[in-house]
Scaffold this active site. Structure first.
Site, PDB file in Angstrom:
ATOM      1  N   LYS A  77       1.174 -10.204   2.995  1.00 45.78           N
ATOM      2  CA  LYS A  77       1.412  -9.407   1.823  1.00 45.78           C
ATOM      3  C   LYS A  77       2.737  -9.911   1.292  1.00 45.78           C
ATOM      4  O   LYS A  77       3.768 -10.221   2.101  1.00 45.78           O
ATOM      5  CB  LYS A  77       1.547  -8.068   1.963  1.00 45.78           C
ATOM      6  CG  LYS A  77       1.471  -7.308   0.768  1.00 45.78           C
ATOM      7  CD  LYS A  77       1.513  -5.767   0.883  1.00 45.78           C
ATOM      8  CE  LYS A  77       1.707  -4.932  -0.127  1.00 45.78           C
ATOM      9  NZ  LYS A  77       1.676  -3.258  -0.177  1.00 45.78           N
ATOM     10  N   SER A 152      -1.452  -0.860  -2.915  1.00 41.94           N
ATOM     11  CA  SER A 152      -1.029  -1.838  -3.436  1.00 41.94           C
ATOM     12  C   SER A 152      -1.099  -3.155  -2.813  1.00 41.94           C
ATOM     13  O   SER A 152      -0.973  -4.217  -2.990  1.00 41.94           O
ATOM     14  CB  SER A 152       0.733  -1.785  -3.732  1.00 41.94           C
ATOM     15  OG  SER A 152       1.044  -1.536  -2.098  1.00 41.94           O
ATOM     16  N   SER A 176      -1.257   2.639   0.790  1.00 41.21           N
ATOM     17  CA  SER A 176      -1.368   1.170   0.052  1.00 41.21           C
ATOM     18  C   SER A 176      -2.097   0.155   1.234  1.00 41.21           C
ATOM     19  O   SER A 176      -2.609  -0.954   0.813  1.00 41.21           O
ATOM     20  CB  SER A 176      -0.076   0.483  -0.432  1.00 41.21           C
ATOM     21  OG  SER A 176       0.229   0.912  -1.469  1.00 41.21           O
TER      22      SER A 176
HETATM   23  N1  GLN Z   1      -0.046   4.101  -4.644  1.00 44.07           N
HETATM   24  C1  GLN Z   1       1.108   4.789  -4.007  1.00 44.07           C
HETATM   25  C2  GLN Z   1       2.060   4.617  -4.904  1.00 44.07           C
HETATM   26  O1  GLN Z   1       1.806   3.997  -5.915  1.00 44.07           O
HETATM   27  C3  GLN Z   1       1.173   4.335  -2.776  1.00 44.07           C
HETATM   28  C4  GLN Z   1       1.570   2.952  -2.676  1.00 44.07           C
HETATM   29  C5  GLN Z   1       2.001   2.451  -1.404  1.00 44.07           C
HETATM   30  O2  GLN Z   1       1.495   2.838  -0.260  1.00 44.07           O
HETATM   31  N2  GLN Z   1       2.727   1.239  -1.273  1.00 44.07           N
HETATM   32  O3  GLN Z   1       3.458   4.885  -4.484  1.00 44.07           O
END
Ligand code: GLN
Length: 482
Positions: A77, A152, A176
């Site tokens: 990532k 994400s 995410s």
């Molecule tokens: N969707 C959640 C957020 O926007 C989790 C994101 C994540 O785990 N990085 O913060």
């Protein structure tokens, strides 16, 4: 070859039936043919990757393999630092940032001979649930390219689901890793907070972030988790923990499984799948114990106060002076900061910096941030109570299957609710994994989330192993992508 699971590839490599160079070429070809449709990679440098694969082939030939994983491709990532590589977090503000050092997880992967495929797309600074917040491109779900892959770590999950890689690394702050794994029909594990070093992971919300693997089978999860775990003096929150023992199926008979009431907001297909899996567990002798998750209704507000507060502090380092992009119109210093940040950050990142700055400001701190910290303790305690009664908790990972591109972008609250089943786990620091849970009538993947007490990854993996031959949970990854 691309339909092969991680465990089969490992065996082929170790039996000498395929060389790291050949395996890497298979994936590079696959990326070339399908990534124009999926857009999981922000960039790809085939000749550099092949060079590393050739070195691995040489090592294996001369009997000097670094490990059984020497030559295994793995995706990274774009918020995990690799020396000499771009690390953009899918943000304009880091568009030209080249990392001067390796993250600890990268050092560990390299010392075992993994072949890195950097540059997987993500929501900007890991803020989002669909990968639509990337400032470069929208990644598509390999099961239906009109739909999002989740986020994400959408690039990391879509790449594995599309057969462009057997395994990848993502990061999970509120879901995410697990949510995109669920929407893409693959495995994704968030380790216990502290098991994996965060050194070299670009921070979003430091008290919640963890790096973890996404893979096309359980062995991929297990091996990579094993390699990246461990105490690191460069991350004071990392812990030295007993090694994770290899997973063995456990008896489902008599196992106490914590379950939840189906909720109205879940899609029908998710409700039905969950109920039928619970029936199957019951028929195998597991004891299902319904837990009271009513407190967890607050996990989204708690999470969004804590995560945005921490992000407003973490992202203050992107000021145009030290990292990445600089917009300098030769005015005052304040203008340099303002112009750089105005043009470098996207809408969602700005929204969160504003929210976080507000809840940390004097006069509001106690009302918001202080309250959220107290409520976070209650969430952690609720899990402690749960685990006095049950061995594992099984829930759906996501209330819905993959939604359409653009469906939730106008309504941030709707988007935030995509993580309604995942964020409380981060608030409590627990290990949790999404496993494939079959498909709906449209053929879209459904994921099931297994959660266990802190440091009990061995239990988690063994329970997942016991379910890994269930026909009802199987998802065949799409060979053809249209
Ligand atoms: N969707 C959640 C957020 O926007 C989790 C994101 C994540 O785990 N990085 O913060």
């Amino acid at each position: 070859m691309i339909e092969k699971k991680y465990s089969e590839l490992k065996q082929l490599l170790n039996e000498g039936k395929i060389t790291p160079t050949q395996l890497t070429q298979v994936y590079l070809d696959r990326i070339e043919s399908v990534d124009p449709k999926i857009k999981a990679f922000l960039r790809i440098k085939p000749s550099e990757i092949l060079k590393k694969a050739e070195e691995s082939t040489e090592r294996r030939k001369s009997g000097k393999k670094l490990s059984d994983f020497d030559g295994m491709p793995i995706g990274i990532k774009d918020n995990i630092c690799i020396q000499g590589e771009y690390t953009t977090c899918s943000s304009q503000i880091l568009e030209n940032f080249v990392s001067p050092y390796n993250a600890t997880v990268i050092e560990k992967l390299l010392s075992h001979g993994f072949i890195l495929f950097p540059g997987l797309n993500m929501d900007e600074f890991a803020m989002g649930s669909s990968t639509e917040n990337s400032s470069y491109q929208v990644t598509r779900n390999p099961f239906d390219t009109q739909r999002i892959p989740g986020g994400s770590s959408g690039g990391s999950a879509a790449a594995v689901a599309a057969g462009m890689l057997p395994v990848s690394l993502g990061s999970d702050t509120g879901g995410s890793i697990r949510q995109p794994a669920s929407l893409c029909g693959v495995y994704g594990l968030k380790p216990t907070y502290g098991r994996v070093s965060r050194y070299g992971l670009v921070a979003y919300a430091s008290s919640l972030d963890q790096i973890g693997p996404i893979a096309n089978d359980l062995s991929g999860i297990e091996d990579v988790l094993h390699v990246i775990s461990g105490k690191d003096n460069r991350d004071s929150t990392s812990l030295s923990l007993p090694e994770i023992s290899p997973s063995n199926p456990i008896s489902l008979k008599g196992l106490k499984v914590g379950v939840m009431k189906v909720a109205d907001e879940w899609e029908d297909s998710v409700k039905e799948k969950y109920s039928s899996i619970l029936d199957e567990l019951k028929s195998k002798g597991s004891e299902l114990i319904e837990l009271d998750f009513s407190l967890h209704d607050y996990s989204i507000p708690i999470y969004y106060i804590i995560a945005t507060a921490e992000c407003s502090s973490n992202l203050s380092r992107f000021d145009g002076i030290r990292y990445g992009k600089r917009v300098d119109q030769k005015k005052k210093l304040e203008d340099l900061y303002l112009d750089t940040r105005t043009s470098g950050f996207g809408t969602e990142v700005k929204r969160r910096i504003l929210l976080g700055t507000f809840s940390l400001s004097s006069g509001y701190y106690d009302a918001y941030y202080g309250q959220a910290q107290k409520a976070r303790v209650l969430i952690r305690k609720s899990y402690e109570e749960f685990f006095k009664k049950v061995d594992v908790i099984l829930q759906p990972t996501s209330p819905t299957t993959a939604f359409r591109v653009g469906e939730k972008t106008q309504d941030p609250i709707q988007m935030y609710r995509a993580d309604v089943l995942t964020t409380s786990v981060n608030l409590a620091g627990l290990p949790s994994m999404s496993i494939p849970g079959g498909t709906d009538e449209k053929g879209l993947p459904i994921g099931m989330q297994i959660t266990v007490p802190s440091f009990e990854e061995s239990r988690l993996l063994s329970f997942a192993r016991s379910l890994s031959d269930w026909k009802s949970l199987e998802i065949s990854l799409p060979g053809k992508i249209s």
